[in-house]
Scaffold this motif. Structure first.
Motif, short mmCIF file in Angstrom:
data_model
loop_
_atom_site.label_atom_id
_atom_site.label_comp_id
_atom_site.label_asym_id
_atom_site.label_seq_id
_atom_site.Cartn_x
_atom_site.Cartn_y
_atom_site.Cartn_z
N PHE A 195 0.69 -1.11 -0.47
CA PHE A 195 -0.31 -0.15 -0.34
C PHE A 195 0.91 0.90 -0.16
CE2 PHE A 195 0.86 0.46 4.56
CZ PHE A 195 0.87 -0.56 4.97
N GLY A 196 0.42 2.12 -0.40
CA GLY A 196 1.10 3.38 -0.79
C GLY A 196 1.14 4.47 0.07
N ASP A 197 0.13 4.55 0.70
CA ASP A 197 -0.19 5.07 1.90
C ASP A 197 -1.13 4.74 2.69
OD1 ASP A 197 -2.74 6.03 1.02
OD2 ASP A 197 -1.91 7.67 -0.24
N PHE A 214 -5.88 -13.80 10.40
CA PHE A 214 -4.16 -13.01 10.95
C PHE A 214 -4.07 -12.21 9.78
CE2 PHE A 214 -3.98 -18.32 11.49
CZ PHE A 214 -4.17 -17.59 12.76
N CYS A 215 -3.25 -11.34 10.10
CA CYS A 215 -3.07 -9.89 9.45
C CYS A 215 -2.34 -8.92 10.38
CB CYS A 215 -4.51 -8.65 8.95
SG CYS A 215 -6.16 -9.41 9.00
N VAL A 216 -1.71 -8.14 9.60
CA VAL A 216 -0.50 -7.41 10.25
C VAL A 216 0.16 -6.22 9.27
CG1 VAL A 216 1.40 -8.70 10.44
CG2 VAL A 216 0.81 -7.26 11.86
N SER A 217 0.40 -5.40 9.47
CA SER A 217 1.17 -4.71 8.33
C SER A 217 2.74 -4.40 9.01
CB SER A 217 0.30 -3.82 7.54
OG SER A 217 -1.08 -4.18 7.31
N TRP A 218 3.74 -4.22 7.31
CA TRP A 218 4.81 -3.60 7.50
C TRP A 218 4.59 -2.55 7.37
CZ3 TRP A 218 7.68 -1.62 4.15
CH2 TRP A 218 8.64 -0.94 4.29
N THR A 228 4.27 8.66 3.77
CA THR A 228 3.73 8.78 4.93
C THR A 228 2.91 7.72 5.11
OG1 THR A 228 3.85 10.79 5.52
CG2 THR A 228 2.95 9.38 6.79
N GLY A 229 3.19 6.07 5.48
CA GLY A 229 2.09 5.47 6.50
C GLY A 229 2.45 4.55 5.12
N ARG A 230 3.13 4.30 3.98
CA ARG A 230 3.46 3.34 2.86
C ARG A 230 4.09 1.83 3.60
NH1 ARG A 230 8.58 4.06 -1.62
NH2 ARG A 230 9.67 4.69 0.17
N GLY A 231 3.07 0.88 2.95
CA GLY A 231 4.08 -0.58 3.67
C GLY A 231 3.48 -2.09 2.53
N VAL A 232 3.54 -2.82 3.49
CA VAL A 232 2.77 -3.97 3.03
C VAL A 232 2.00 -4.96 3.89
CG1 VAL A 232 3.23 -6.79 1.92
CG2 VAL A 232 4.60 -4.38 2.01
N THR A 273 13.92 1.15 1.94
CA THR A 273 13.21 1.43 0.74
C THR A 273 13.21 -0.23 -0.36
OG1 THR A 273 14.40 2.91 1.14
CG2 THR A 273 13.76 2.79 -1.06
N LEU A 274 14.47 -1.03 0.26
CA LEU A 274 14.81 -1.68 -0.91
C LEU A 274 13.33 -3.06 0.04
CD1 LEU A 274 17.75 -3.38 -0.47
CD2 LEU A 274 16.66 -3.68 -2.04
N TYR A 275 12.48 -2.78 1.06
CA TYR A 275 11.58 -3.51 1.10
C TYR A 275 10.88 -3.27 0.65
CZ TYR A 275 9.52 -7.05 4.34
OH TYR A 275 8.20 -7.88 4.75
N TRP A 276 10.21 -2.28 0.20
CA TRP A 276 8.87 -1.49 -0.29
C TRP A 276 9.49 -2.32 -1.60
CZ3 TRP A 276 6.79 1.31 -3.65
CH2 TRP A 276 4.91 1.69 -3.06
#
Ligand SMILES: Cc1cc2nc3c(=O)[nH]c(=O)nc-3n(C[C@H](O)[C@H](O)[C@H](O)COP(=O)(O)OP(=O)(O)OC[C@H]3O[C@@H](n4cnc5c(N)ncnc54)[C@H](O)[C@@H]3O)c2cc1C
Ligand SMILES: NC(=O)c1ccc[n+]([C@@H]2O[C@H](COP(=O)([O-])OP(=O)(O)OC[C@H]3O[C@@H](n4cnc5c(N)ncnc54)[C@H](OP(=O)(O)O)[C@@H]3O)[C@@H](O)[C@H]2O)c1
Lengths: 438, 244
Positions: A195-197, A214-218, A228-232, A273-276
């Protein structure tokens, strides 16, 4: 044998002297002798709490690692009784072959049953199953003033409610009986979505949380501005078919404690940055084993050493549902601006299933957790800003992760604390409790 | 499915071995002197996968009770028998007290030799099986710091050396297990050198595999083999001047 024990964050650095208990019948004597030097003591589990909640005010802890016997199992109904020193790892090894799993598990399996109850831990399925304490049927406590007491929601409801999430203060948990969850396979059908934000995170959580246990986000704690707040976002369910096996992956141990933290602004930006970028943009589905899904960090033992001898602090806050979007955004923006943070920042939406515990941390809302190398600037510069955001949003911090929270903030967020104080065993006192009650 | 007899089953080292065997579905006959501890251990092995667990309360020094215990244990043939009980003698106290010294000898040597004698004949009759006994690296050379304990362990080791050769002809193995420093209730409060001290789980893995492959003498962990070789070969003129 053990030299001074520390908490997982190694901050505050207050080495604890261990008083070992090898068998249950020794417990009453060791409780008294451990408290003898300075008046009080505290149970120490596997020391996976980050701050000072597992450190005794007196510096003398009771270690119950040897109280790790299973006492009873009913494999047709998934009921398990075990001594408090049993780890979640050994529980999994014993129950998976019979088609059962932990009802709730934190992000590491190296915690004790006693510790899981004392912090009323939560996992990726909080929105479905609530906290660990909801699955505790009854527990055996040893109190210095009452001796042995069996507490359950029916028999000693007040003591039970005070002990679940009671930070180890209401007595030594000798054993507990829990209700397990049935599984057909030990594998997970998972999905991951980038997700981008933050808005995208909330949209995903709205859509997918209900479909997954089960749900969680990095979340990328370095990203600023529109990012801000981008992640997986990662979610999954136990597969309906497939292998059912206890996993024993090879583990590496981080070999030494460097003098300075290896986590710094440079390594942090590069990693995040790499992980995203590595996460693909579409929805990716995969079947995976339960270990990498639930316990990604457990493959590197003693990873806390990467923060160096100075240690680190985790900041875990919960922002209530109504304020969640703005509150989490404000926290992430303040963190990104500070330039410090961790590789693993975790975002999770908790549900509204109430815990039986009086001091239980989770509530309906969103929780953000991340680690920071300890420096003397951390609290005055960053944490004070974050605390102000949490306070304004009516949120709370997680005692299991805390080494800095102000007493007023604790008492406001956990108004039932006085009930715990009233039921506290006079021989038990933690550094944390002393700090937040001042 | 293995059938295993353990004497001194509540010992931390023995219990760690038993857990490994339980994970493979072994069945157990456990002997120890404390009923409550034995009950915890029995339920534990049961949950961890043991196919059956029977218990027997016995003080190893009560030799008169050995027969009754063995009669029950051998209701069916056994694959493995492990003797694990022992006490770390208080050397300074023993030096002042001959009766205590003899008691320590009874626990660490005589009771073990009595049990081995009976077990050997029964295993010989089976013409199969693995016998194992936990002695100690302390038996390799008498040191001023613990020669009462060391001498008792040495007596068992020497006894085993001969018995092993006798049993060899009937296809029965006898493993003499010599641990170094292990972090157990026995060594609580001692200032053991951290790098040389192992967890019971670690030594258990080596004991299990050693007993199963019918090893003769097993130093656990392995690094104690070179260490003890060195200590054994120190010239007496030097050794007697050392404070070990
Ligand atoms: C990598 C990692 C991931 C984590 N993920 C999560 C997560 O997802 N969710 C979550 O909720 N937590 C999480 N945690 C925190 C951890 O689950 C809790 O701190 C847990 O309580 C630690 O258990 P422990 O056995 O190490 O207990 P300790 O940290 O040693 O002690 C914790 C508390 O339990 C008390 N206690 C321990 N044993 C007893 C007993 N027998 N009787 C009475 N009191 C006792 C202690 O006094 C102390 O108050 C994580 C920690 C790590 C290191
Ligand atoms: N730990 C070490 O560093 C180390 C090193 C070398 C060798 N060893 C040997 O390893 C063996 C196991 O010891 P451990 O380290 O596992 O220590 P442990 O946990 O203290 O076990 C010793 C066991 O011996 C039992 N025992 C003592 N006297 C007995 C008797 N008269 N009858 C029946 N049982 C008796 C004890 O029973 P109770 O619990 O009922 O008292 C206890 O279960 C011992 O033979 C020891 O000498 C240990």
């Amino acid at each position: 044998m053990s030299e001074g024990l520390l908490s997982w964050g190694a901050y505050p650095r207050l080495p604890q002297r261990a008083h070992d208990v090898d068998w249950r019948d020794e417990l009453p004597d060791v409780l008294v002798s451990a408290a003898k030097a300075r008046g009080t003591t505290l149970a120490y589990g596997e020391g996976r709490s980050y701050g000072d909640s597992c450190l005794a005010d007196s510096g003398h802890v009771l270690t119950l690692r040897a109280l790790d016997h299973f006492l009873f199992a009913d494999w047709s109904n998934g009921i398990l009784r075990a001594e408090a020193g049993v780890t979640l790892e050994s529980i999994l090894a014993a129950v998976i072959p019979h088609g059962w799993f932990l009802p709730v598990t934190p992000g590491t399996k190296y915690v004790s049953l006693g510790g899981a109850i004392a912090n009323d831990v939560h996992g990726k399925n909080h929105h479905r199953r609530g906290t660990f304490g909801r699955h505790v049927r009854r527990l055996g406590l040893l109190r210095s003033d009452r001796g042995r007491v069996v507490a359950s929601p029916e028999t000693e409801p007040e003591l039970f409610a005070a002990t679940v999430g009671g930070l180890g203060l209401t007595g030594i948990i000798e054993w507990a009986e829990i209700q397990l969850s049935p599984i057909r396979s030990s594998q997970i059908d998972g999905i991951s979505v980038r997700f981008g934000d933050l808005d995208e995170f909330f949209a995903l959580s709205e859509e997918l949380d209900a479909q997954h246990e089960f749900c969680v986000s990095w979340v990328d704690c370095v990203a600023r501005g529109k990012k801000t707040g981008r992640g997986v976002y990662m979610a999954g369910n136990f597969a309906a078919d497939g292998r059912r096996a206890v996993e024993n992956r090879r583990r590496l141990t981080f070999p030494f404690t460097p003098p300075v933290s290896l986590v710094n602004a440079c390594s942090l930006r590069a990693f995040n940055t790499l992980y995203w970028r590595k996460a693909s943009s579409g929805r990716r589905r995969a079947r995976m084993a339960y270990e990498p899904f639930f316990y990604p960090l457990d493959t590197l033992l003693k990873w806390n050493r990467i923060y160096g001898t100075g240690g680190f602090q985790q900041y875990q806050a919960l922002i209530p549902e109504s304020e969640a979007r703005a509150g989490i955004h404000a926290l992430l923006a303040a963190i990104a601006q500070s330039g410090v943070g961790s590789f693993l920042a975790v975002l999770k939406r908790c549900g509204d299933i109430a815990s039986p515990g009086l001091l239980s941390f989770p509530r309906a809302g969103v929780t953000l957790a991340l680690d920071f190398p300890q420096t003397r600037h951390l609290e005055p510069r960053l944490f004070s800003r974050l605390d102000a955001i949490v306070r304004a949003a009516g949120g709370r911090l997680y005692p299991a992760k805390d080494a800095h929270m102000r007493g007023e903030d604790f008492r406001r967020a956990y108004p039932l604390w006085e009930k715990i104080e009233a039921l506290r065993d006079p021989l038990l006192l933690s550094r944390f409790w002393r700090r937040v009650n001042r | 499915m293995k059938r295993i007899l353990i004497i001194g089953a509540t010992s931390a080292i023995a219990a760690a071995c038993a857990r490994l065997w339980a994970g493979e579905g072994a069945s157990f006959f456990l002997v120890a002197r404390h009923a409550e501890k034995l009950a915890s251990l029995a339920s534990d092995l049961d949950v961890r996968g043991a196919s059956a667990v029977a218990t027997f309360i016995m003080d190893a020094n009560d030799t008169a009770s050995h027969d009754a215990m063995l009669e029950q244990a051998f209701a069916r043939e056994l694959d493995i028998a492990l003797i694990a009980h022992g006490t770390l003698s208080d050397q300074a106290a023993c030096e002042q007290d001959a009766a205590l010294t003899l008691r320590e000898f009874t626990t660490n040597a005589l009771s073990v030799i009595a049990l081995l004698t009976e077990l050997a004949s029964r295993f010989e009759r089976q013409r199969a099986g693995a016998l194992a006994v936990i002695t100690s690296v302390a038996g390799d050379r008498g040191r001023p710091g613990n020669y009462v304990y060391g001498a008792a362990k040495a007596a068992v080791s020497t006894f085993c050396e001969g018995l092993r050769a006798r049993l060899f002809r009937s296809g029965v193995s006898l493993t003499d297990i010599r641990p170094g420093f292990v972090d157990t209730p026995m060594t609580r409060g001692l200032a053991l050198p951290r790098l040389l001290t192992s967890a019971p789980e670690t030594v258990a893995r080596r004991i299990k595999s050693g007993v199963e492959r019918k090893a003769d003498v097993l130093y656990v962990p392995f690094f104690w083999f070179p260490i003890m070789a060195l200590i054994r070969h120190l010239p007496r003129a030097i050794f007697k001047r050392m404070r070990l």
